[in-house]
Structure formats: structure tokens, C-alpha cells
Design an enzyme around this catalytic site. Structure first.
Site, PDB file in Angstrom:
ATOM      1  N   GLY A 249       0.736  -1.292   0.030  1.00  0.00           N
ATOM      2  CA  GLY A 249      -0.027  -0.047  -0.035  1.00  0.00           C
ATOM      3  C   GLY A 249       0.860   1.136  -0.010  1.00  0.00           C
ATOM      4  O   GLY A 249       0.385   2.290  -0.767  1.00  0.00           O
ATOM      5  N   ASP A 250       1.966   1.317   0.700  1.00  0.00           N
ATOM      6  CA  ASP A 250       2.794   2.338   0.796  1.00  0.00           C
ATOM      7  C   ASP A 250       3.519   2.594  -0.632  1.00  0.00           C
ATOM      8  O   ASP A 250       3.516   3.683  -0.982  1.00  0.00           O
ATOM      9  CB  ASP A 250       3.851   2.139   1.768  1.00  0.00           C
ATOM     10  N   ARG A 251       3.832   1.344  -1.149  1.00  0.00           N
ATOM     11  CA  ARG A 251       4.408   1.494  -2.610  1.00  0.00           C
ATOM     12  C   ARG A 251       3.309   2.095  -3.663  1.00  0.00           C
ATOM     13  O   ARG A 251       3.579   2.737  -4.439  1.00  0.00           O
ATOM     14  CB  ARG A 251       4.789   0.144  -2.894  1.00  0.00           C
TER      15      ARG A 251
END
Length: 451
Positions: A249-251
Site C-alpha cells: 500500500g505504501d508503494r
């Protein structure tokens, strides 16, 4: 371009071992620890990803004055950190695994959040950003009134992406894109946690928050995008097998932000985020992010073997990839960026002009090796280029001896002829997903058709 990451920074730990017996007085496994690793999590992980991609990153966060915070600062080396004081323990999340399978997660310092102290430098950093990503992990930083005012004001001028948390604050209205996953969106909107209900959840949240667009991530299905100008659109993902989805999700959110900052429309930004998350997982996920942060070489002037030796001597991971790279296209760039994220330097082994002719025919290459070297070294993800004359990279690999050899394609790592050679010195061979529709041959044919 100044990228500012705003949010809660955690310390993530992984404890890996084997479980071959049970505790005598309880039916629970006994885990014999084989390795311990720690890294920056939360907003710190996002900042580290962006730094690995070669961006100018500032992390606006709050840090405690305890031992875990000192370890966090070490993991944030190379990142400009502008931090207020956190009058509470550093949140530490420890994942225990046995044989690669999760056994338990232990949270320490993760009780009720405490409002952090805010500094003028934090507000100034937000006001000077060219693009902002908020990584909210529910630890109260984004609840602070001064932070919210600064984010709303700057978000009206530059791209702002907000990755929310169930216990976090609502996004500010100027947010360009909010990126909840399906579970988070359903909980916040009061809808069913089913993909069929994602559009309804997005509509409710967009109306409530007043933001420009919502994208609900759906794991292996991709992401659903809703904005004011279009009907809900599903941006599909390529199938990827991954044992650990941590950090995807961060990526996704950080890659979507970069696309927006480069002027891409929302659908293209979401697509780039979906593709980047898939590449991230296929290349090993969060475990593949090198802990060391080493000085980047000037790739145009760098000696590839000297760069590899410097990185290796500093305890870093040397990553290499190879190919003709004739007519550099988006598929190449995505694969190179994903490869760079696996370690602390990326060296490209490039087929010479004569090598390309033998492999591709007398009319290739379309671009000379000198120009191909220049194009590759202009990419921030490439640290050095070495040209080889042979048909295959085995000879240059034997001299370079990378820790990881990466190839793009839809074949298995073991099918590569150089796989046995790389593994002979303990190296790993990885393949990254093939990007459909991106092909040098197809581009060359299209150019020929238009004269």
C-alpha cells in the site's frame, strides 16, 4: 522536486526462525530464532522507498527520546528528518515468523496516541513541498490543527496523496487522492467489505471528506478510482504471487503521488501505483529493501566494478541487470526502478552494438551503444553501466559478482542461462513482471510505419 512525507514513523521488526517442537506445558510452537531485522515503518518506510527511487525526500514526523527512536534514526540515514517531540514511547511492531509463516505480531508502545509537539520547521517543510504524501498510522500527528492547516493550504497548490488509517484523522479537503484499502474504506463508509461495494464506499467517503478523488485498493484485483468527472473505474492488477504484502500500500500511494507530481492524470497515476505495487511484491517486497543507505555514484562517470566494490565493502547489496535496452521505453524504466529498490546500487550490463547485431539482426541496434549508455545513466535508478561484447552477460557477471541478478520477463528465474553462475557465489536470480504492450520491436515497427 521536493517530496515531503508527513506521518507517523514506527519501528518494524522481523524475527524469523523455525518451529520443530511444541512447548511442554502448552500447545504452542517453540520458535528457534535464526535472524532479527528491523527497519523504519509507517511514514519512515514511505520516505525510504522514495529515497531508493532517487527522489529528494523530507520526512515530517514526531519521534520519541527512547532507544527504539535511536534505532529509527539510524534506519532513516540519508533522509532529511524534520521531527517534533513525541511525548510517548516509540511504536514498535514485531512480526514473528516460523518457516516463513506468520506466528504472531507483538505491538509495543502502541496504546492510546498522544498529540505530538509541532515545530516551525515542520510547518515550513510542508509549505515548501512540491508534492506531499500523508502516511497516517493513527498516532495523532495528522490530528494536530497546525499540521492540518498547513497540509490543506499546500494541498491546494501541489499534489497531495493521503494514505488513511482507521484510527487516523480525516483527509483535508484539498487532498488530490485518498488511498484506503477495501477494509479501511468499508469500515469508514459503513458498507460491506466486498469488492462489489467498493464504488459505494468511495462515493460516500468522497462526499464526506470533500476530497478530489478516492481510490480503493482491492489487492490482487487492482484499484477502483472515483472522482468528480468520471464514473467509477477499475484499474486491474497483474497477478503476482507474494507471501508478504507488507508495504504494498505504501508503494502504491507513493508511486501514484510521483505520477501526479509529474503531471499525469488521475487514472494514469492510479495505474502506475498499481503496477508499482505489483513490481514491489514480485521483487521481494519490504524484505528486499536494503537497510544500508549508501552514497549514489554519478552513473555517467562511474566505473561499475568500483561502484560494486564500494557498496559491497560498506555492507550493502549489489544489484545488476542486463539487456540491449534499444529504444528505451516505459517497461524498461519500471523494471529498472523496481530492480534498484532491491538493494543499494543498480549496475546495468549492456550489450555492445556488435552483440546486439548478432542477437537482433543487421538493422539493430536502432540506437548506438554510446547513446544507450547516456540514456540509461540519465535515470536516477541506475548507478553505473558496463558494456560487454559477448552474446551473453556471463563473463561480465563473473567479474562483477552481484548479490542479485534481475531480469524482466515472463519466464522463470531458473530458466535463465546465467542462473547457475550467479548462484555459484551465493547470488540470487529474480525476474520482474513483463509489462504488456511495452516492446522495443513493437515501437520499431510503429516508427517504420510512419516513415
Amino acid at each position: 522536486m521536493k517530496i515531503v512525507v508527513v506521518g507517523d514513523t514506527l519501528l518494524d521488526e522481523d524475527i524469523d526462525g523455525v518451529a520443530e517442537r511444541f512447548q511442554p506445558d502448552a500447545p504452542v510452537p517453540v520458535v528457534d530464532v535464526q535472524s532479527r531485522q528491523s527497519r523504519a515503518g509507517g511514514a519512515g518506510l514511505v520516505a525510504r522507498m522514495l529515497l531508493h527511487d532517487g527522489h529528494d525526500v523530507t520526512l515530517v514526523t514526531a519521534l520519541s527520546a527512547d532507544a527504539p527512536a535511536e534505532r529509527l534514526r539510524e534506519h532513516l540515514d540519508g533522509i532529511r528528518v524534520v521531527a517534533g517531540a513525541l511525548p510517548a514511547p516509540t511504536p514498535v511492531k514485531t512480526r514473528l515468523r516460523a518457516g516463513g509463516q506468520p506466528v504472531a505480531r507483538i505491538d509495543d508502545g502502541c496504546g492510546d496516541p498522544v498529540l505530538p509537539h509541532i515545530t516551525r520547521d515542520m510547518i515550513a517543510s510542508i509549505s515548501e513541498a512540491d508534492a506531499i504524501i500523508v502516511s497516517d498510522y493513527g498516532r495523532a500527528l495528522t490530528e494536530h490543527p497546525e499540521i492540518r492547516v498547513a497540509l490543506h493550504r499546500r494541498g491546494a497548490r501541489v499534489p497531495l496523496v493521503w494514505d488513511p488509517h482507521p484510527r487516523g484523522a480525516d483527509p483535508v479537503p484539498s487532498t488530490r487522492l485518498v488511498t484506503p484499502n477495501l477494509s479501511e474504506a468499508a469500515k469508514a463508509a459503513g458498507t460491506a467489505p466486498e469488492p462489489d461495494a467498493a464504488a459505494e464506499a468511495a462515493a460516500r467517503l468522497r462526499e464526506r471528506w470533500g476530497c478530489i478523488a478516492i481510490s480503493v485498493t482491492l489487492g490482487s484485483q487492482g484499484a477502483l478510482l472515483l472522482d468528480a468527472d468520471h464514473a467509477p473505474a477499475l484499474i486491474p492488477a497483474r497477478p503476482v504471487e507474494a507471501a508478504d504484502a507488507c508495504g504494498a500500500g505504501d508503494r502504491y500511494a507513493s508511486s501514484a503521488l510521483i505520477a501526479l507530481a509529474e503531471g499525469e492524470p488521475l487514472p494514469e497515476a492510479v495505474r502506475r501505483g498499481v503496477d508499482a505495487a505489483g513490481d514491489f511484491l514480485a521483487s521481494g517486497g519490504v524484505a528486499a529493501l536494503g537497510a544500508a543507505r549508501l552514497p549514489r555514484a554519478n552513473a555517467a562517470d562511474a566505473d561499475a566494478f568500483a561502484v560494486a566494490e564500494q557498496v559491497r565493502a560498506s555492507g550493502g547489496t549489489v544489484v545488476a541487470t542486463g539487456g540491449c535496452f534499444d529504444l528505451l521505453h516505459a517497461g524498461h524504466v519500471r523494471t529498472l526502478a523496481a530492480a534498484r529498490g532491491l538493494g543499494d546500487c543498480l549496475i546495468v550490463c549492456l550489450n555492445s552494438d556488435d552483440s546486439v547485431r548478432r542477437l537482433k539482426g543487421a538493422e539493430r541496434p536502432l540506437i548506438t551503444e554510446r547513446d544507450r549508455v547516456e540514456l540509461l545513466t540519465a535515470l536516477s535508478c541506475v548507478d553505473a553501466v558496463v558494456v560487454f561484447e559477448e552474446d551473453g552477460p556471463q563473463a561480465v557477471l563473473d567479474r562483477l559478482r552481484p548479490d542479485i541478478w534481475v531480469k524482466g520477463g515472463d519466464y522463470s528465474a531458473q530458466s535463465l542461462p546465467e542462473a547457475a553462475l550467479v548462484e555459484s557465489w551465493g547470488g540470487r536470480v529474480l525476474t520482474l513482471p513483463y509489462h504488456l504492450g511495452r516492446s522495443t520491436t513493437a515501437l520499431a515497427e510503429a516508427i517504420a510505419r510512419v516513415g
